[in-house]
Design an enzyme around this catalytic site. Structure first.
Site, short mmCIF file in Angstrom:
data_model
loop_
_atom_site.label_atom_id
_atom_site.label_comp_id
_atom_site.label_asym_id
_atom_site.label_seq_id
_atom_site.Cartn_x
_atom_site.Cartn_y
_atom_site.Cartn_z
N GLY A 687 -7.77 -5.79 -2.88
CA GLY A 687 -7.67 -4.64 -1.99
C GLY A 687 -7.37 -3.39 -2.79
O GLY A 687 -6.88 -3.46 -3.92
N GLY A 689 -6.57 1.16 -2.30
CA GLY A 689 -6.35 2.32 -1.45
C GLY A 689 -5.90 3.48 -2.31
O GLY A 689 -5.93 3.41 -3.55
N ASP A 816 5.98 3.31 9.56
CA ASP A 816 4.53 3.11 9.45
C ASP A 816 4.15 1.73 9.96
O ASP A 816 3.45 0.98 9.29
CB ASP A 816 4.07 3.32 8.01
CG ASP A 816 2.55 3.49 7.93
OD1 ASP A 816 1.96 3.97 8.92
OD2 ASP A 816 1.94 3.14 6.91
#
Length: 993
Positions: A687, A689, A816
């Site tokens: 992953g 980001g 979050d």
């Protein structure tokens, strides 16, 4: 001929709708403009002649003219109907607790006869219409619990007859205006719980000489309390609590001779209580707690007819005046966390219906007054952290009302009275760190409500009575460092709610009773330093939520049960027993070495735990030669492997950082930083980001971990991630380490360690095979997630958040919460993850530390957060509510498919217009529809626009637990149980229990 005339006769006959008078026609149009899902307005029929018999409508009995509309608690919605203002004699409107929305229209000023307007607990937005002040007869205005924002209009200073105004729980962000002091007719001014800009209490409020109630709680007030408030001779209730007020309490407040309640708590007031308080002959409640007040508690205060006195968390000194015991109405006395000395008055409680007593964390001495429960109403007796001595008075054995007892950390001694053990309503008994002796009496069988029994560090002795197994609600039993002896009672396995059992450091003996596997909620089991014998029961390995197991320093023998490998333990200690045989493969690692020391008969692949006893001399010599050859071969192999890894690490380190790595671990590790660094190549990326990349690293022992690599500096422009918008990566790293490094909970992702250099930071987590809930739910396999699995995920995540909000000290706000930050293990157990923007609640103010930017993810952010940048636990609850809706609908929080609406608005609109079948994911089995609808309602409750209407996270867990489907397949449950037990902290005011 007759047939020919029939149509004309029909046309000439009066229509039913034409028989209703004009005011009825107006109200019928109002009905058509409102949504009415519960058909509350079904009686509003156009077949009547007047509306006077309609629900919520009141008329003048002489003229049949409508005078009042009261539709409180009717579940109606839609914009405020201005058409009501055409009712010429209407004096009262109440839409309390409905779903009236949109702006309040300017033309409300046409309701010229209106005297009473109650629109509290609705969804009104925008600024207040300045035309409200043009209502010449308005006396009562209540807009509590809406979403009004901006400033209070300047026109409000022109109200002619207004007596009561309440704007509590809105989003006003200006300052409290001075012109409110012009409304001299006011008797009640309530502005509490608004995010006002920092400002002073306007001295002009002293002009409101008719004022009886002044409520300014949590209004961001600064500066000193103005002397002018002393002019409010009719004031009965003064509340300026939870602000940032400083300075002394003005002596002018002693002139408020009508006041019966003064609340000044949670400010920064200093100095002594003003002299002259004895003049306040009507005073019933004084709460000046959580300030920095000093000096003695004045004797004149204790001569007042007080019912409640709260002066805790200050710096008061000296003795408690003996006259406090003569207050005939005193039912609440809270003085904890001061510097008070001397003895409590020995007749305290004799003359008053004392209900709540908390004198914890002072320097009190002497004996506990025997009269505390003389009136039979005492519910809480909290006296921890003092120097009380002597015995528990025998009179307290008859105090049937007692619910919470905390006497820990004193110098109390002697035997606990027999009747005291069996008080029927008590749920918490804490006697820790005293010198109590004697046994636990068999009368404890009567303590049917007992949940927490904490007896550590005393001189209790004798056997633990069999009757303790009758306490169905007992969740925690802690009796360590005493002199208990004999075996554990067989009945103890009947305690289905037991989550923590700590009896280390006693003289207990015998074998552990069979049936231990019935403790499905057991989280911590500590029986260390006793004389237990026999084998370790296999049933311990069947405890689904056990994460702390310490059986060290006993006389256990036989093999270690293989079933212990099923447990997910943070702590395992079986050292210094008489165990033998092979160590189970999962534990045969160097990281568990200290868990097995002192067991000479144990063998395993851990160096030093198998000494080769029982071999002959020749056999021993051959074994020695063989060992030398094996050792040489191992050295060669290890050397080659070491060289390979060093070379590989060197290559990777050049790409990462040439400087020295610093490792900080939070658990016992079976790997080094070099093994992690060696695997950070592109083939292992799972992953990525804006904050960096995530790698899957398979360790040499076969286990996998997830590694998040964060690079220093600010995020690049255009990054899609919204987790830490505008934040430095260093801030996210520090927050993650600060938060996860301390947390131990099965539904919070485990942070193994972190590695840092000057330019690169690595976070090493437990690996979650099923990835994030968001990716799974909205990916190609999302439709395969059945309802039992989704329900289990929701419950796990809710319990993780509940732990953050209610069980961490201080509490933690995640900030979050979203489906991508809920990770799933191989059994679809959920873990809350990504604490890069988490905030710890300030222990001094009870609020999260200030925010300068919005953090969170689009579609999950609570509406009040965007307005005010103020975030608390309620913001997390809103975000979790969105996750619930996401799981029920399988739709993204923000999706082009939803049009201009976000998921919350789409769900509410679709429910109103099309019904629940158009909201629920069609892939879900219809047999679960009833349970899905209940969970959907919880999601809607959590996403209420008003923070005050959202349930606490602990309440959310409870509501979810109440929706456990009876027809859920057992395969969806883990060991047949969906609701693991969590220890509810018994501490108060931050004191450990």
């Amino acid at each position: 001929m007759l047939l020919f005339l029939l149509p004309f006769l029909f046309l000439l006959s009066p229509s039913p709708s034409f028989s209703l008078n004009q005011e009825g026609l107006y109200l019928h149009q109002v009905k058509l403009s409102l949504s009415d899902p519960d058909s509350t307005l079904s009686s509003w029929s156009d077949r009547d002649t007047t509306p006077c018999s309609w629900f919520g409508v009141s008329c003048d009995p002489k003229t049949n003219s409508v005078t009042s509309i009261d539709l409180s608690n009717s579940n109606i919605g839609g914009p405020f109907p201005s058409l009501l203002c055409r009712l010429q004699n209407l004096t009262s409107i109440s839409f309390y607790n409905n779903s009236v929305n949109d702006n309040l229209p300017l033309d409300i000023s046409s309701c010229q006869h209106l005297q009473h307007l109650d629109l509290a607990q609705n969804y009104l937005t925008g600024t207040l219409p300045h035309t409200l002040a043009d209502l010449p007869n308005l006396r009562y205005l209540d807009l509590t619990g809406n979403n009004f924002s901006g400033d209070i209009p300047e026109s409000f200073g022109r109200f002619q007859k207004l007596e009561a105004i309440s704007l509590v729980y809105n989003l006003f962000d200006g300052i409290i205006p001075a012109f409110l002091g012009n409304i001299t007719t006011l008797k009640m001014l309530n502005l509490s719980y608004n995010p006002f800009s920092p400002g002073r209490i306007p001295p002009e409020l002293g002009n409101l000489t008719n004022l009886e109630i002044l409520w300014l709680t949590e209004c961001n007030l600064v500066g000193e309390i103005p002397d002018s408030l002393g002019r409010l001779k009719n004031l009965k209730d003064l509340d300026v609590a939870v602000n940032n007020l400083v300075g002394n309490i003005p002596i002018s407040l002693t002139e408020l001779t009508s006041v019966f309640q003064i609340e000044l708590y949670n400010n920064s007031l200093t100095g002594e209580l003003p002299r002259g308080l004895g003049n306040l002959t009507s005073l019933r409640l004084l709460d000046a707690s959580m300030n920095d007040l000093t000096g003695p508690i004045p004797d004149e205060l204790c001569r007042l007819p007080l019912e409640s006195l709260n002066l805790y968390e200050n710096q008061f000194e000296g003795n408690l005046p003996a006259s406090i015991a003569n207050s005939p109405r005193l039912y609440e006395l809270r003085l904890f966390r001061n510097r008070l000395t001397g003895e409590l008055p020995q007749n305290l409680g004799k003359n008053s219906p004392l209900r709540w007593l908390d004198v914890s964390s002072n320097k009190f001495t002497g004996e506990i007054p025997a009269t505390l429960c003389a009136k039979g109403e005492l519910e809480e007796m909290l006296m921890i952290y003092n120097s009380f001595s002597g015995q528990i008075p025998q009179s307290l054995s008859d105090c049937q009302s007692l619910a919470r007892v905390r006497l820990g950390h004193n110098q109390l001694s002697g035997e606990v009275p027999s009747g005291f053990w069996g008080l029927p309503h008590v749920y918490l008994v804490e006697l820790v760190n005293n010198s109590f002796s004697g046994p636990i009496a068999k009368t404890i069988a009567s303590a049917a409500n007992l949940s927490l029994l904490i007896l550590d560090n005393n001189l209790f002795n004798g056997s633990i009575p069999e009757e303790i197994g009758w306490l169905e609600n007992l969740g925690s039993f802690s009796g360590s460092e005493n002199e208990f002896s004999g075996p554990l009672p067989v009945s103890i396995v009947n305690l289905k709610q037991l989550g923590s059992l700590d009896l280390h450091g006693n003289l207990l003996s015998g074998e552990l009773p069979s049936g231990i596997d019935s403790w499905k909620k057991m989280n911590e089991l500590n029986l260390a330093n006793n004389e237990f014998s026999g084998q370790i029961p296999e049933g311990i390995g069947k405890l689904p939520v056990l994460n702390y197991l310490d059986l060290s320093s006993n006389r256990f023998s036989g093999k270690i049960p293989l079933s212990l490998q099923n447990l997910k333990l943070n702590q395992l200690n079986l050292s210094y027993n008489r165990l033998s045989g092979e160590i189970p493969p999962l534990f045969a690692k160097e990281m568990y070495r200290s868990s097995f020391l002192g067991n000479p008969g144990l063998c395993g692949d851990i160096e030093g735990l198998c000494d080769g006893r029982g071999k002959g001399k020749g056999e021993g010599g051959a074994w020695l030669l063989k060992s030398i050859f094996i050792l040489a071969a191992l050295v060669l192999v290890i050397g080659v492997v070491w060289f390979y890894f060093k070379y590989r690490t060197f290559k990777n380190a050049r790409a990462i950082d040439k400087s020295k790595w610093i490792l900080m671990s939070f658990h016992k590790l079976g790997f080094s930083e070099y093994e992690i660094l060696a695997s950070l190549d592109e083939d292992n990326v799972i992953g990525s980001g804006s904050s960096g990349k995530v790698y899957k690293v398979v360790l040499s022992n076969g286990e996998a971990v997830a590694v998040k690599k964060l690079w220093g500096g600010v995020k690049k422009e255009g990054d899609e991630s919204d987790v830490e918008k505008g934040q430095f990566q260093d801030d996210g790293f520090e927050a993650e380490v600060e938060t996860l490094g301390k947390i131990r909970h099965k539904n919070i992702v485990k942070l193994w360690c972190c590695c840092t250099t000057r330019d690169c930071k690595l976070l090493v987590y437990e690996y979650m095979p099923n990835g994030s809930l968001g990716d799974l739910l909205h990916g190609s396999k999302g439709g395969l997630l059945d309802w039992p699995t989704r329900y289990k995920i929701l419950l796990d995540a809710a319990e993780g958040l509940s732990y953050l909000h209610h069980d961490c000290v201080p509490p933690i706000v995640h900030r979050d919460v979203k489906s991508n930050n809920i990770l799933l293990d191989g059994d679809f157990g959920a873990r809350v993850a990504d604490f890069g923007v988490a905030k710890v609640v300030d222990s001094t103010t009870g609020k999260p530390k200030s925010m300068s930017i919005i953090a969170g993810s689009c579609g999950y952010i609570a509406p009040e957060y965007a307005y005010t940048l103020r975030v608390n636990e309620k913001s997390d609850i809103y975000s979790f509510g969105v996750v619930i809706l996401e799981l029920v609908t399988r739709k993204l929080p923000v999706d082009p498919e939803l049009g201009e609406k976000d998921l919350v608005k789409w769900v509410c609109t679709t429910l109103d217009q099309k019904g629940v079948d158009h909201v629920i994911d069609p892939k879900l089995d219809s047999c679960f529809k009833e349970e899905i609808c209940k969970v959907l309602n919880i999601g809607i409750h959590c996403t209420s626009p008003l923070p005050v209407n959202r349930p606490s996270m602990r309440r959310v867990v409870k509501m979810l637990q109440e929706v456990v489907p009876e027809n859920m397949p057992k395969t969806a449950k883990k060991d047949g149980k969906l609701t693991p037990y969590y220890y509810e902290d018994a501490s108060d005011h931050g004191n450990e229990a």
